[in-house]
Design a protein around this motif. Sequence first.
Motif, PDB file in Angstrom:
ATOM      1  N   ALA A  96      -9.720   7.320  -3.936  1.00  0.00           N
ATOM      2  CA  ALA A  96      -8.631   7.192  -2.967  1.00  0.00           C
ATOM      3  C   ALA A  96      -9.010   6.240  -1.839  1.00  0.00           C
ATOM      4  O   ALA A  96      -8.219   5.372  -1.442  1.00  0.00           O
ATOM      5  CB  ALA A  96      -8.266   8.562  -2.396  1.00  0.00           C
ATOM      6  N   ILE A  97     -10.220   6.384  -1.322  1.00  0.00           N
ATOM      7  CA  ILE A  97     -10.652   5.537  -0.199  1.00  0.00           C
ATOM      8  C   ILE A  97     -10.788   4.085  -0.639  1.00  0.00           C
ATOM      9  O   ILE A  97     -10.301   3.168   0.044  1.00  0.00           O
ATOM     10  CB  ILE A  97     -11.983   6.055   0.391  1.00  0.00           C
ATOM     11  CG1 ILE A  97     -11.778   7.453   0.987  1.00  0.00           C
ATOM     12  CG2 ILE A  97     -12.507   5.091   1.452  1.00  0.00           C
ATOM     13  CD1 ILE A  97     -13.060   8.123   1.446  1.00  0.00           C
ATOM     14  N   LEU A  98     -11.421   3.853  -1.787  1.00  0.00           N
ATOM     15  CA  LEU A  98     -11.622   2.470  -2.233  1.00  0.00           C
ATOM     16  C   LEU A  98     -10.299   1.815  -2.633  1.00  0.00           C
ATOM     17  O   LEU A  98     -10.065   0.642  -2.322  1.00  0.00           O
ATOM     18  CB  LEU A  98     -12.608   2.433  -3.396  1.00  0.00           C
ATOM     19  CG  LEU A  98     -14.061   2.748  -3.032  1.00  0.00           C
ATOM     20  CD1 LEU A  98     -14.946   2.671  -4.272  1.00  0.00           C
ATOM     21  CD2 LEU A  98     -14.581   1.791  -1.958  1.00  0.00           C
ATOM     22  N   ALA A  99      -9.423   2.557  -3.319  1.00  0.00           N
ATOM     23  CA  ALA A  99      -8.114   1.997  -3.683  1.00  0.00           C
ATOM     24  C   ALA A  99      -7.313   1.669  -2.433  1.00  0.00           C
ATOM     25  O   ALA A  99      -6.612   0.645  -2.365  1.00  0.00           O
ATOM     26  CB  ALA A  99      -7.357   2.981  -4.572  1.00  0.00           C
ATOM     27  N   MET A 100      -7.410   2.542  -1.432  1.00  0.00           N
ATOM     28  CA  MET A 100      -6.723   2.291  -0.158  1.00  0.00           C
ATOM     29  C   MET A 100      -7.230   1.005   0.484  1.00  0.00           C
ATOM     30  O   MET A 100      -6.437   0.158   0.925  1.00  0.00           O
ATOM     31  CB  MET A 100      -6.962   3.465   0.788  1.00  0.00           C
ATOM     32  CG  MET A 100      -6.483   3.238   2.206  1.00  0.00           C
ATOM     33  SD  MET A 100      -7.278   4.383   3.375  1.00  0.00           S
ATOM     34  CE  MET A 100      -8.988   3.794   3.344  1.00  0.00           C
ATOM     35  N   VAL A 101      -8.559   0.841   0.539  1.00  0.00           N
ATOM     36  CA  VAL A 101      -9.133  -0.353   1.173  1.00  0.00           C
ATOM     37  C   VAL A 101      -8.724  -1.612   0.421  1.00  0.00           C
ATOM     38  O   VAL A 101      -8.261  -2.594   1.017  1.00  0.00           O
ATOM     39  CB  VAL A 101     -10.670  -0.242   1.247  1.00  0.00           C
ATOM     40  CG1 VAL A 101     -11.279  -1.567   1.696  1.00  0.00           C
ATOM     41  CG2 VAL A 101     -11.084   0.861   2.205  1.00  0.00           C
ATOM     42  N   PRO A 120       0.808  -1.226   0.000  1.00  0.00           N
ATOM     43  CA  PRO A 120       0.000   0.000   0.000  1.00  0.00           C
ATOM     44  C   PRO A 120       0.837   1.271   0.000  1.00  0.00           C
ATOM     45  O   PRO A 120       0.494   2.240  -0.675  1.00  0.00           O
ATOM     46  CB  PRO A 120      -0.822  -0.126   1.295  1.00  0.00           C
ATOM     47  CG  PRO A 120      -0.900  -1.586   1.558  1.00  0.00           C
ATOM     48  CD  PRO A 120       0.424  -2.133   1.100  1.00  0.00           C
ATOM     49  N   LEU A 121       1.937   1.255   0.749  1.00  0.00           N
ATOM     50  CA  LEU A 121       2.805   2.427   0.781  1.00  0.00           C
ATOM     51  C   LEU A 121       3.367   2.703  -0.602  1.00  0.00           C
ATOM     52  O   LEU A 121       3.386   3.854  -1.067  1.00  0.00           O
ATOM     53  CB  LEU A 121       3.948   2.203   1.777  1.00  0.00           C
ATOM     54  CG  LEU A 121       4.994   3.334   1.867  1.00  0.00           C
ATOM     55  CD1 LEU A 121       4.345   4.632   2.327  1.00  0.00           C
ATOM     56  CD2 LEU A 121       6.121   2.936   2.810  1.00  0.00           C
ATOM     57  N   PHE A 122       3.800   1.651  -1.291  1.00  0.00           N
ATOM     58  CA  PHE A 122       4.333   1.843  -2.634  1.00  0.00           C
ATOM     59  C   PHE A 122       3.245   2.320  -3.600  1.00  0.00           C
ATOM     60  O   PHE A 122       3.445   3.270  -4.363  1.00  0.00           O
ATOM     61  CB  PHE A 122       4.938   0.554  -3.177  1.00  0.00           C
ATOM     62  CG  PHE A 122       5.180   0.609  -4.652  1.00  0.00           C
ATOM     63  CD1 PHE A 122       6.242   1.317  -5.153  1.00  0.00           C
ATOM     64  CD2 PHE A 122       4.294   0.005  -5.528  1.00  0.00           C
ATOM     65  CE1 PHE A 122       6.433   1.421  -6.525  1.00  0.00           C
ATOM     66  CE2 PHE A 122       4.474   0.099  -6.892  1.00  0.00           C
ATOM     67  CZ  PHE A 122       5.555   0.810  -7.394  1.00  0.00           C
ATOM     68  N   ILE A 139      -1.859  -2.005 -11.995  1.00  0.00           N
ATOM     69  CA  ILE A 139      -2.369  -1.574 -13.306  1.00  0.00           C
ATOM     70  C   ILE A 139      -3.883  -1.443 -13.315  1.00  0.00           C
ATOM     71  O   ILE A 139      -4.440  -0.449 -13.793  1.00  0.00           O
ATOM     72  CB  ILE A 139      -1.910  -2.546 -14.411  1.00  0.00           C
ATOM     73  CG1 ILE A 139      -0.390  -2.512 -14.549  1.00  0.00           C
ATOM     74  CG2 ILE A 139      -2.565  -2.194 -15.745  1.00  0.00           C
ATOM     75  CD1 ILE A 139       0.171  -3.559 -15.495  1.00  0.00           C
ATOM     76  N   PHE A 140      -4.576  -2.452 -12.789  1.00  0.00           N
ATOM     77  CA  PHE A 140      -6.043  -2.477 -12.891  1.00  0.00           C
ATOM     78  C   PHE A 140      -6.675  -1.259 -12.230  1.00  0.00           C
ATOM     79  O   PHE A 140      -7.510  -0.575 -12.830  1.00  0.00           O
ATOM     80  CB  PHE A 140      -6.577  -3.768 -12.269  1.00  0.00           C
ATOM     81  CG  PHE A 140      -8.074  -3.839 -12.219  1.00  0.00           C
ATOM     82  CD1 PHE A 140      -8.801  -4.086 -13.371  1.00  0.00           C
ATOM     83  CD2 PHE A 140      -8.763  -3.646 -11.031  1.00  0.00           C
ATOM     84  CE1 PHE A 140     -10.188  -4.140 -13.336  1.00  0.00           C
ATOM     85  CE2 PHE A 140     -10.137  -3.701 -10.981  1.00  0.00           C
ATOM     86  CZ  PHE A 140     -10.854  -3.952 -12.140  1.00  0.00           C
ATOM     87  N   LEU A 141      -6.295  -0.982 -10.986  1.00  0.00           N
ATOM     88  CA  LEU A 141      -6.902   0.149 -10.283  1.00  0.00           C
ATOM     89  C   LEU A 141      -6.555   1.473 -10.953  1.00  0.00           C
ATOM     90  O   LEU A 141      -7.388   2.384 -11.017  1.00  0.00           O
ATOM     91  CB  LEU A 141      -6.455   0.165  -8.823  1.00  0.00           C
ATOM     92  CG  LEU A 141      -7.068  -0.907  -7.919  1.00  0.00           C
ATOM     93  CD1 LEU A 141      -6.492  -0.818  -6.515  1.00  0.00           C
ATOM     94  CD2 LEU A 141      -8.587  -0.772  -7.872  1.00  0.00           C
ATOM     95  N   LEU A 142      -5.331   1.591 -11.452  1.00  0.00           N
ATOM     96  CA  LEU A 142      -4.947   2.828 -12.127  1.00  0.00           C
ATOM     97  C   LEU A 142      -5.716   3.038 -13.424  1.00  0.00           C
ATOM     98  O   LEU A 142      -5.898   4.182 -13.863  1.00  0.00           O
ATOM     99  CB  LEU A 142      -3.441   2.828 -12.404  1.00  0.00           C
ATOM    100  CG  LEU A 142      -2.534   2.959 -11.177  1.00  0.00           C
ATOM    101  CD1 LEU A 142      -1.071   2.881 -11.593  1.00  0.00           C
ATOM    102  CD2 LEU A 142      -2.808   4.264 -10.429  1.00  0.00           C
ATOM    103  N   PHE A 143      -6.179   1.958 -14.038  1.00  0.00           N
ATOM    104  CA  PHE A 143      -6.969   2.091 -15.266  1.00  0.00           C
ATOM    105  C   PHE A 143      -8.441   2.344 -14.961  1.00  0.00           C
ATOM    106  O   PHE A 143      -9.095   3.148 -15.626  1.00  0.00           O
ATOM    107  CB  PHE A 143      -6.837   0.825 -16.121  1.00  0.00           C
ATOM    108  CG  PHE A 143      -7.576   0.908 -17.431  1.00  0.00           C
ATOM    109  CD1 PHE A 143      -7.019   1.566 -18.512  1.00  0.00           C
ATOM    110  CD2 PHE A 143      -8.845   0.351 -17.575  1.00  0.00           C
ATOM    111  CE1 PHE A 143      -7.705   1.663 -19.725  1.00  0.00           C
ATOM    112  CE2 PHE A 143      -9.533   0.436 -18.774  1.00  0.00           C
ATOM    113  CZ  PHE A 143      -8.962   1.094 -19.856  1.00  0.00           C
ATOM    114  N   VAL A 144      -8.980   1.671 -13.949  1.00  0.00           N
ATOM    115  CA  VAL A 144     -10.416   1.759 -13.660  1.00  0.00           C
ATOM    116  C   VAL A 144     -10.781   3.074 -12.981  1.00  0.00           C
ATOM    117  O   VAL A 144     -11.828   3.668 -13.283  1.00  0.00           O
ATOM    118  CB  VAL A 144     -10.858   0.566 -12.788  1.00  0.00           C
ATOM    119  CG1 VAL A 144     -12.275   0.766 -12.270  1.00  0.00           C
ATOM    120  CG2 VAL A 144     -10.785  -0.721 -13.593  1.00  0.00           C
TER     121      VAL A 144
END
Length: 641
Positions: free
Chosen positions: A624-629, A423-425, A596-601
């Motif tokens: 931001a919140i959903l990607a974090m979770v 997550p930090l990365f 890759i997937f989250l950065l595209f969606v």
Amino acid sequence: MSRTWHYIKTHVYGAATILAVALCIIGSCLANLAQTDFGKVDKENLIIESSSGHRLGINMLKPDTATDKTPAPTIVFSHGGNGMKEKWDNYQIEWARRGFVVLSFDLYGMGDSEILNNTDWLVNGRGLYDTVKYATTLPFVDKDKIGVSGQSRGGNTIHETILLDNEAKTPLIKAILYVSRDAVYKDNETQAFGYVPGKTTSAQAASKNNGEYFNYYGNRDVGIIAGKFDQYSFKETDKTTGKMLPNPDYLKHNNAKSFLNFGITPDASTPDGVSGKWYTKTIDGKEAARVIYMENGFHTSQLFQPRSTTNAVEFMTRALNVDTTLKSTNRIYPLRMIGSTIGFLGMFLFVVFFALWLSRMPLFRGTSRGEAVMRVAAAHPGSKRWAWGCLIVTTLFATVSTLSLYYLGVDTHIGSFFRQGQPLFSAAMLAISSVFTGLVTFVWYHCFAKKNGMDLDEIDIKTTIFDLFKTIVLALTVTGGTLLLVWGAQYFFKTNFAFLYWCIVPFPAYKIIEMLKVLPIFLIGYVISSIFVNCMNYNTSYGRNKIVNILVLAAVTAAVPALVSGAGWTWFMVTGVNDMFGAAYTRIVDNLFLTIFLLFVTPLTARGIYAKTRNPYLGGIVNAILAMVITCVNSQIVFPA
């Protein structure tokens, strides 16, 4: 007329929200039908106190044929790193359909299991041996037919568990199946087992040339499912050159030949291994077997490739001597994958439509300023050149900064404050590139846009403190509703929303602390990204088609990890050796791929919200919140020793 139109759109978004929820329910139903074999298998989600005194989360699949009078053979499955017990249940579904009781657990520090430091974490096989011991207390378990299986880091738990089982007065484990993980080949490997986050690399594992080959497993049946292009496992160095040997030649390696021949020290006369062939030998009065299934694929693909699933079924039914009327090629798990994917899609649609629906409510007035209009780039000569130039510069910078983060080991960092490396990365990678994008945008505005009469009001950046506050409350409401959907799928259907590697599940409250540590970094990355994608680039610079516009921007957002990991994979496929970025950095291919997937969606969801509200902050905060979770729940938490 405008009030009527507002009323109609509000109810359209409300209906779309309900349809998205229905999609989540349909997907969850399909996944549940598959994992219960249409009612023939019971699934239970358990939290127990293990024999070593720690909290342990377990999922259990129990076929109807397993009773106190007819106890069933049992398999305990151990997931890999950046995973959890819910993430990979394809093998478990197929085993349960054939009469096995299957227990899948969260490694300590993952999912619902207790967080331990990186020394105590290794206690009792990181949870594997604790789960095996728990299985022996169940009356419907045949205690003479217990097998274990583990993928990647889960294979390391097998290494440690067998050490404990070998020392036990009455060993419990009869069969072992490694998935995407080497077996123990040499006696010196037992001195320091496994992968410890932030410390161990595959190059170090490949360099274990000291020690003597031996048979670590006694008379147990042991199998390995290996991928020809596994970026972590099946590494061996050539003693004469010191270079890593090609992965696809694993069956020709001394490690594989020793394993298949029960620990002999191979020489030039030892024949190469044969994929799928069972090698047998009588040890202590029992016939033991060794087998390697060499398949196409990489480190994680073995868990959803049909042939690998067939191999897993064949191995356990044969090793534990189980009669089944189902052929090993009879598979139902794709229905589980389809259902989980439908639920995952429904969840993202819910995010967009629920946000649009609530933004039209009186409580959230001010969070929506009407529909955005695609600006015509030609109205400002030079717009296209500036747009593409900024895009190229920011992409080049993102490539350099991302590689720098990897070479600094941020993805494997475990410290006293940040205790989840991935997550930090993921957060830092996007945040650093987004801040640079913001600086480039500042230059663009003052050197070009402002001189051509473009005002900030024209591109929806300006907002008031009160409207921003309401936007934050709305974003929290939307993400809260989304997490309720996730909770509902787990509670009512005992399933989750997932797409291949990416999965979201309910999480214990203690994980919120770790999430809040990285949330500011995620917010910086995703909010600036939303501003760049929407305020700056909702124009005809990339074509007049709105769909083409956002697809181009989504592709560019995900371009850096896609191109870098793609280059690494190409090198690996051509040479058979995963060392394009240096032997110590073979993880770069896999961990970059995960982003890759989250950065595209996420640009798609941000645009879906912005296009109807002209609010770039709402989609950015929600993303931001959903990607974090999603990132945090899939990553291990470790206390440094």
